[in-house]
Write an enzyme that holds these catalytic residues in place. Sequence first.
Site, PDB file in Angstrom:
ATOM      1  N   SER A  53       0.799  -1.235   0.000  1.00 24.76           N
ATOM      2  CA  SER A  53       0.000   0.000   0.000  1.00 24.76           C
ATOM      3  C   SER A  53       0.828   1.280   0.000  1.00 24.76           C
ATOM      4  CB  SER A  53      -0.948   0.005   1.203  1.00 24.76           C
ATOM      5  OG  SER A  53      -2.075  -0.799   0.950  1.00 24.76           O
TER       6      SER A  53
ATOM      7  N   LYS B 165       0.319   3.787  -2.758  1.00 22.06           N
ATOM      8  CA  LYS B 165      -0.736   4.793  -2.732  1.00 22.06           C
ATOM      9  C   LYS B 165      -0.173   6.210  -2.613  1.00 22.06           C
ATOM     10  CE  LYS B 165      -4.090   1.474  -1.051  1.00 22.06           C
ATOM     11  NZ  LYS B 165      -4.570   0.723   0.119  1.00 22.06           N
TER      12      LYS B 165
ATOM     13  N   SER C 266      -6.223   3.734   4.107  1.00 18.98           N
ATOM     14  CA  SER C 266      -5.525   2.876   3.136  1.00 18.98           C
ATOM     15  C   SER C 266      -6.529   2.070   2.326  1.00 18.98           C
ATOM     16  CB  SER C 266      -4.528   1.940   3.829  1.00 18.98           C
ATOM     17  OG  SER C 266      -3.628   1.376   2.898  1.00 18.98           O
TER      18      SER C 266
END
Length: 407
Positions: A65, A68, A130
């Site tokens: 993640s 991102k 997230s």
Amino acid sequence: MIVPNPPLHILRLMGLAILAGVCFGSGPASAQAIQTSVPHAILIDVETGSVLFEKDADAPVTPASTVKVMTADVVFGELAQGRIKLDDEFTISEHAWRTGGAPARASSMFAALNSRVRVEDLIRGLVIDSGNDAAIALAEGVAGSETAFAGLMMKRGHELGLTRSVFTNPWGKDDPEQKVTPREMTILAAHVIATYPDYYKYFGEKEFTWNKIRQTNRNPLLTMDIGADGLKTGNIDASGFGLVGSAVQNGQRLILALYGATTAKERAEEARKLFLWAFRSFSSKSLFSADETIGYAKVYGGASFEAPLVAGREVKALVPRVGGEKFTGRIVYNGPLIAPVEAGKEVARLKIFRGAVEVLDLPLKTQEAVEVGSLPRRAMGAGLEYVGGLFRKYVGSKIDSKYVANQ
């Protein structure tokens, strides 16, 4: 070392200025004063660009993640260009809901199927929760599909010089082709912080509630008393626990990227340890003023045989408050330059090392123009280049080999 059709060339800095100006103690350069249990890490000072710590920082790693951060950067760029607005609404498609939402049982902002969500709320869902559903919805809203959005991610990466990173999806899905390096993630983070301060603030928000579900920010640094203000964590089986984080103390901003921790606890503890060590252990040192001549690049066919090089801004580095590490430096360029040479043209790079660690890599520009020389001068230059080139090839290779051996 200058030869016909030469490869990359390395010259020592004029007058050994770095060795003379920033030398602490007379012993050999020591190893980094701190170690970490994570396999990949790098910590940089944003103002100077100094690398304070690194461990296998150029290895390709699975971002999970932390990708991102790039998703957010592309969205922030769209906002800055006026192509989308914070109040625009994007639809949560079945793909976004099923793949990244509640049914997926992964990190999610829990947006409802077919609901329309403001871009600002999707950004919060992306960087605080997230949310994979938020990432997919933003990608589809901006570019029409995840695949098209990945193309924008790659384009932005190339613009920022992220030559080793490959982006294939906006939410961190396990894809063997999606890889980043810790070093390039600090470059990306620094860009986001400097370019989009009005949007970067979302990374530092401690909680977000959507669809009556309250979630706290997944970044553990935000709850520590170290000045942390944002960026992202990540974890999937292929990546271990990773983090890209930033913290500020007394006006000094540091950025850390680490990957491969075995637990969330190890990730948080190692990150905190590195930040605290760096804030306590270094002070700023000016190496060169903005217009100070740092070295020279050889010029072929010019009215002058050399072009003085400057950084165009003050060159600073963070140096240990105590210890015996030496700084060394070199100027790297493809040369000789061919006259005419413009003033202010970026032609070389200044690389500075603390021990074996490359702590600075900055562009150098020509301080003044070099015009084409007269015919007799060009002939003399060609002769000197031929004779001197052979000599410099031999001596230069010895210097380079010694330098590499000393690393």
